[in-house]
Enzyme design. Structure first.
Site, PDB file in Angstrom:
ATOM      1  N   ARG A  36       0.816  -1.218   0.000  1.00 25.95           N
ATOM      2  CA  ARG A  36       0.000   0.000   0.000  1.00 25.95           C
ATOM      3  C   ARG A  36       0.850   1.269   0.000  1.00 25.95           C
ATOM      4  O   ARG A  36       0.331   2.358   0.018  1.00 25.95           O
ATOM      5  CB  ARG A  36      -0.951  -0.013   1.199  1.00 25.95           C
ATOM      6  N   HIS A  66       7.023 -10.054  -6.492  1.00 23.35           N
ATOM      7  CA  HIS A  66       5.894  -9.464  -7.242  1.00 23.35           C
ATOM      8  C   HIS A  66       5.895  -7.983  -6.914  1.00 23.35           C
ATOM      9  O   HIS A  66       5.907  -7.594  -5.754  1.00 23.35           O
ATOM     10  CB  HIS A  66       4.587 -10.119  -6.799  1.00 23.35           C
ATOM     11  N   TYR A  69       1.127  -3.354  -6.782  1.00 22.63           N
ATOM     12  CA  TYR A  69       0.001  -3.166  -7.697  1.00 22.63           C
ATOM     13  C   TYR A  69      -0.219  -1.695  -8.045  1.00 22.63           C
ATOM     14  O   TYR A  69      -0.970  -1.361  -8.946  1.00 22.63           O
ATOM     15  CB  TYR A  69      -1.284  -3.735  -7.088  1.00 22.63           C
ATOM     16  N   HIS A 106       2.750  -6.738 -13.429  1.00 26.56           N
ATOM     17  CA  HIS A 106       1.624  -6.625 -14.360  1.00 26.56           C
ATOM     18  C   HIS A 106       1.998  -5.497 -15.315  1.00 26.56           C
ATOM     19  O   HIS A 106       2.411  -4.424 -14.854  1.00 26.56           O
ATOM     20  CB  HIS A 106       0.347  -6.257 -13.621  1.00 26.56           C
ATOM     21  N   GLU A 152       4.012 -10.468 -16.607  1.00 22.65           N
ATOM     22  CA  GLU A 152       2.882 -11.355 -16.311  1.00 22.65           C
ATOM     23  C   GLU A 152       1.708 -10.999 -17.228  1.00 22.65           C
ATOM     24  O   GLU A 152       1.343  -9.828 -17.344  1.00 22.65           O
ATOM     25  CB  GLU A 152       2.454 -11.204 -14.840  1.00 22.65           C
ATOM     26  N   ASP A 186       0.046 -16.478 -15.913  1.00 23.93           N
ATOM     27  CA  ASP A 186      -0.930 -16.692 -14.847  1.00 23.93           C
ATOM     28  C   ASP A 186      -2.081 -17.474 -15.463  1.00 23.93           C
ATOM     29  O   ASP A 186      -2.748 -16.996 -16.388  1.00 23.93           O
ATOM     30  CB  ASP A 186      -1.406 -15.336 -14.291  1.00 23.93           C
ATOM     31  N   HIS A 189      -5.492 -15.714 -15.276  1.00 25.06           N
ATOM     32  CA  HIS A 189      -5.601 -14.545 -16.142  1.00 25.06           C
ATOM     33  C   HIS A 189      -5.786 -14.969 -17.606  1.00 25.06           C
ATOM     34  O   HIS A 189      -6.591 -14.373 -18.328  1.00 25.06           O
ATOM     35  CB  HIS A 189      -4.353 -13.665 -16.023  1.00 25.06           C
ATOM     36  N   HIS A 221       2.046 -18.383 -12.577  1.00 26.73           N
ATOM     37  CA  HIS A 221       1.204 -18.180 -11.403  1.00 26.73           C
ATOM     38  C   HIS A 221       0.115 -19.228 -11.522  1.00 26.73           C
ATOM     39  O   HIS A 221      -0.640 -19.235 -12.496  1.00 26.73           O
ATOM     40  CB  HIS A 221       0.621 -16.767 -11.382  1.00 26.73           C
ATOM     41  N   ASP A 234     -10.222 -10.735 -12.989  1.00 24.04           N
ATOM     42  CA  ASP A 234      -9.107 -11.342 -12.269  1.00 24.04           C
ATOM     43  C   ASP A 234      -9.611 -11.862 -10.914  1.00 24.04           C
ATOM     44  O   ASP A 234      -9.693 -11.110  -9.953  1.00 24.04           O
ATOM     45  CB  ASP A 234      -8.047 -10.227 -12.098  1.00 24.04           C
ATOM     46  N   HIS A 236      -8.946 -15.290  -8.623  1.00 25.36           N
ATOM     47  CA  HIS A 236      -8.307 -16.593  -8.438  1.00 25.36           C
ATOM     48  C   HIS A 236      -9.185 -17.513  -7.589  1.00 25.36           C
ATOM     49  O   HIS A 236      -9.883 -17.048  -6.696  1.00 25.36           O
ATOM     50  CB  HIS A 236      -6.966 -16.423  -7.728  1.00 25.36           C
ATOM     51  N   GLU A 266      -1.111 -18.380  -6.039  1.00 21.28           N
ATOM     52  CA  GLU A 266      -1.659 -17.108  -5.533  1.00 21.28           C
ATOM     53  C   GLU A 266      -3.147 -17.339  -5.265  1.00 21.28           C
ATOM     54  O   GLU A 266      -3.983 -16.508  -5.590  1.00 21.28           O
ATOM     55  CB  GLU A 266      -1.521 -16.001  -6.577  1.00 21.28           C
TER      56      GLU A 266
HETATM   57 ZN   LIG Z   1      -4.540 -12.168 -10.635  1.00 26.47          ZN
HETATM   58 ZN   LIG Z   2      -0.683 -13.532 -10.899  1.00 24.48          ZN
END
Ligand SMILES: [Zn+2]
Ligand SMILES: [Zn+2]
Length: 301
Positions: A36, A66, A69, A106, A152, A186, A189, A221, A234, A236, A266
């Site tokens: 964050r 990773h 985000y 990403h 990814e 992934d 994805h 992933h 997206d 999972h 993930e």
């Molecule tokens: Zn994802």
């Molecule tokens: Zn992923």
């Protein structure tokens, strides 16, 4: 395929390696700072040494980081892109300090506010060009870097780019450096982006090989999907109880082309407990090694 999960750095980076060992991980993925926050204190040499020590003790190969985000190197806003680049460079610096094999990210999003522009080819390619320029800059800024930048594939939500093999290949080609640029697939994805692993496994890989090149694929992933094929969402799911299912996982785990790749879970953790990873890793390992008979049923879980 060597198998692991996404482990927590709570209480110290080295704790992730201890957690990875506790779930039977052969490798692991981590965030190398709070997700964050843009900024992070530099990694102290003692922290890095402790991390490397625990990674070695756990016998983990090819640690993947990773990225945050928050980073969007595809934004058309120059100031925001500069911030994104600086944050990405910080991630890479931390990866180098930790000896991480891969920095997974990403690709980004073009952010055009007009809905009909979402799939505009020129808009998407301009975005991919901006991302490629940032990746090239990162490689230039770390000329002796050992960490590979790993693209990814995206699920295709919003204005995210990199959701087709053509776009992933376009990006990888635009950067060019095959030694320092790789690809992570992934599984969720790709499915959400419309690649039918379940009914058309071989065709999906033929397409991937043509557009991206199997030689570039270094990691997976490993996620099942809560969403149907082509949903561009997206989400999972746990393995093997989502839309992908057991037959897909068996096929992937026994596909000899990927025996040298690294795969990271993930999947959602039940009650936040990594026991979920432990079960799923045992399951995938049994499929991989052909020792399924010894498995407690996950299907029923
Ligand atoms: Zn994802
Ligand atoms: Zn992923």
């Amino acid at each position: 395929m060597i198998l692991g999960g996404h482990n927590s750095i709570k209480g110290g980076l080295h704790n992730a390696a201890i957690e990875a060992a506790s779930i039977g991980g052969e490798t692991m993925q981590i965030f190398c700072k709070s997700q964050r926050q843009w900024k992070a204190k530099p990694i102290e040499p003692e922290q890095a040494a402790l991390f490397r020590e625990e990674v070695a003790r756990a016998g983990l190969e090819r640690v993947m980081v990773h990225d945050s985000y928050l980073i969007n190197m595809g934004t058309p806003d120059d100031a925001k892109r500069e911030n994104a680049y600086q944050a990405f460079a910080t991630e890479l610096e931390r990866c180098e300090a930790l000896g991480a094999a891969y920095l997974n990210f990403h690709p980004g999003s073009h952010t055009h506010p007009s809905k009909p522009m979402r799939d505009d080819k020129a808009e998407r390619e301009a975005c991919l060009d901006r991302i490629a320029a940032c990746m090239t800059r990162a490689l230039d800024d770390f000329p002796d870097g050992k960490t590979m930048l790993v693209i990814e594939n995206a699920a295709g939500q919003g204005t995210n780019v990199g959701s087709t093999w053509a776009e992933v290949g376009y990006l990888a080609d635009a950067v060019g450096d095959e030694r320092r640029v790789g690809v992570c697939v992934d599984t969720q994805h790709a499915w959400a982006a419309g690649y039918d692993w379940v009914d058309d496994y071989d065709a999906v890989w033929d397409d991937f090989d043509g557009q991206v090149g199997l030689r570039r694929l270094v990691a997976f992933h490993l996620n099942d999907s809560k969403q149907p094929l082509g949903a561009r969402v997206d989400r999972h799911d746990n393995i093997p109880t989502g839309h992908l299912g057991e037959a897909f996982w068996r096929t992937l785990m026994t596909d000899g082309r990927f025996s040298g790749a690294a795969g990271y879970l993930e999947t959602p953790l039940e009650d936040g407990d990594v026991g979920t990873y432990k079960r799923e890793l045992a399951y995938l390992r049994a499929l991989r090694d052909g020792t399924e008979a010894a498995l407690p049923s996950l299907q029923a879980a």
